[in-house]
Write an enzyme that holds these catalytic residues in place. Structure first.
Site, mmCIF file in Angstrom:
data_model
loop_
_atom_site.group_PDB
_atom_site.id
_atom_site.type_symbol
_atom_site.label_atom_id
_atom_site.label_comp_id
_atom_site.label_asym_id
_atom_site.label_seq_id
_atom_site.Cartn_x
_atom_site.Cartn_y
_atom_site.Cartn_z
ATOM 1 N N ALA A 63 0.840 -1.196 0.000
ATOM 2 C CA ALA A 63 0.000 0.000 0.000
ATOM 3 C C ALA A 63 0.877 1.248 0.000
ATOM 4 O O ALA A 63 1.955 1.253 0.600
ATOM 5 C CB ALA A 63 -0.893 -0.006 1.229
ATOM 6 N N GLY A 108 0.966 -5.741 0.315
ATOM 7 C CA GLY A 108 0.080 -5.846 -0.849
ATOM 8 C C GLY A 108 0.813 -6.252 -2.123
ATOM 9 O O GLY A 108 0.224 -6.845 -3.024
ATOM 10 N N GLU A 111 0.895 -9.883 -1.900
ATOM 11 C CA GLU A 111 -0.483 -10.365 -2.057
ATOM 12 C C GLU A 111 -0.928 -10.291 -3.519
ATOM 13 O O GLU A 111 -1.653 -11.158 -4.007
ATOM 14 C CB GLU A 111 -1.426 -9.559 -1.153
ATOM 15 C CG GLU A 111 -1.179 -9.860 0.325
ATOM 16 C CD GLU A 111 -1.978 -8.968 1.250
ATOM 17 O OE1 GLU A 111 -1.858 -7.732 1.123
ATOM 18 O OE2 GLU A 111 -2.730 -9.495 2.091
ATOM 19 N N GLU A 131 2.849 -6.862 7.653
ATOM 20 C CA GLU A 131 1.719 -6.136 8.254
ATOM 21 C C GLU A 131 1.649 -6.180 9.775
ATOM 22 O O GLU A 131 1.279 -5.188 10.398
ATOM 23 C CB GLU A 131 0.394 -6.640 7.670
ATOM 24 C CG GLU A 131 0.102 -6.143 6.255
ATOM 25 C CD GLU A 131 0.727 -7.003 5.170
ATOM 26 O OE1 GLU A 131 1.571 -7.867 5.484
ATOM 27 O OE2 GLU A 131 0.365 -6.806 3.993
#
Ligand code: COA
Length: 257
Positions: A63, A108, A111, A131
């Site tokens: 992010a 992310g 991911e 995270e």
């Protein structure tokens, strides 16, 4: 524009732009990904998509934490809906998607790579879900897709320690399928895409669906699903073409019909 899309015959290379912020995921980028997924899913001439990041430092640093710092709690929740749509969109694409991991894939970024079908990494790339060190948990598929790829025990070790995994170790644990010198990543990803793109497009789509959807089912339901997806290949022109090509001792020419 935060995504560069380059057409290479039946293959597209999608490059996340934003080297100076390590290709981190902004809302604008996620919207562009969703728009290109909608276009790509209707494009029958497109056989494989490669996703990579600009430059040689990062595939994607997760992010955009600077954008995030300006968001209130409602906006953060909204961002998560968009990121989920963008990553689920790769899984939903009929075409196989290859993540060419050219540098760090964090949060992310990893991911995103996990939502792709195949992963190839440059030597020197590092992968992590950091995270829990940031007061959150992986929220764009990490806790669900990572254990499905490398198993629950290893996924817990990576998520709970938040440590960075070097490319060679990622290869050993099956997190990526191939590691190549950084300078060879582009050609190697393209060669892999070409190898996949040679096969029958409907078969590729059905096989991808059978694996992704079947993983969420008990074995017998998965076998039923496989059978339904197999049946859909039987009336295709491409299946007949493969038989004719075999008899004529030539390579088949598939049309996706
Ligand atoms: N969001 C926004 N900007 C980011 C970013 C992110 N996720 N990751 C890096 N950047 C920015 C840095 O702030 C810096 O900007 P600046 O030049 O304005 O200071 C620039 O990218 C370069 O970062 P830098 O840390 O100097 O480069 P590096 O190559 O040494 O390290 C990373 C790159 C990605 C390893 C490091 O920046 C990092 O750990 N970023 C955080 C990643 C993260 O935790 N993501 C998970 C989010 S859930």
């Amino acid at each position: 524009m935060e995504l560069d899309v380059e057409r290479l015959g039946a293959i597209e290379r999608w490059t996340i732009l934003g080297e100076s912020r390590r290709n981190s995921l902004s809302v604008a980028l996620l919207r562009e990904l969703v728009a290109h997924q909608a276009r790509a899913s209707a494009d029958k001439a497109l056989r494989v998509v490669i996703v990579t990041g600009a430059g040689d430092k990062a595939f994607c640093a997760g992010a955009d934490l600077k954008e995030r710092a300006r968001m209130d709690e409602g906006a953060v929740a909204g961002f998560h809906k968009t990121i989920r749509a963008a990553f689920d969109g790769f899984e939903a694409l009929p075409q196989p998607v290859i993540a060419a991991i050219n540098g760090v894939a964090l949060g992310g970024g990893l991911e995103l790579a996990l939502a792709c079908d195949l992963r190839i990494a440059a030597e020197g790339a590092e992968l992590a879900l950091p995270e829990v060190g940031l007061g959150i948990i992986p929220g764009a598929g990490g806790t669900q897709r990572l254990p499905r790829v490398i198993g629950a025990a290893r996924a817990k070790e990576l998520i709970l320690t938040a440590r960075r995994v070097p490319a060679a170790e990622a290869l050993a644990m099956g997190l990526v399928g191939q590691v190549v010198p950084a300078a060879d990543l582009g050609p190697a990803a393209l060669a892999l895409a070409e190898r996949v793109a040679r096969n029958a497009p409907i078969s590729l789509r059905q096989a991808k669906r059978a694996i992704d959807r079947g993983l969420a089912l008990p074995l017998h339901d998965g076998l039923d699903l496989e059978n339904r997806l197999y049946q859909a290949c039987i009336p295709t022109a491409d299946r007949r073409e493969a038989l004719i090509a075999f008899a004529e001792k030539r390579a088949p020419v598939f049309k996706g019909e």
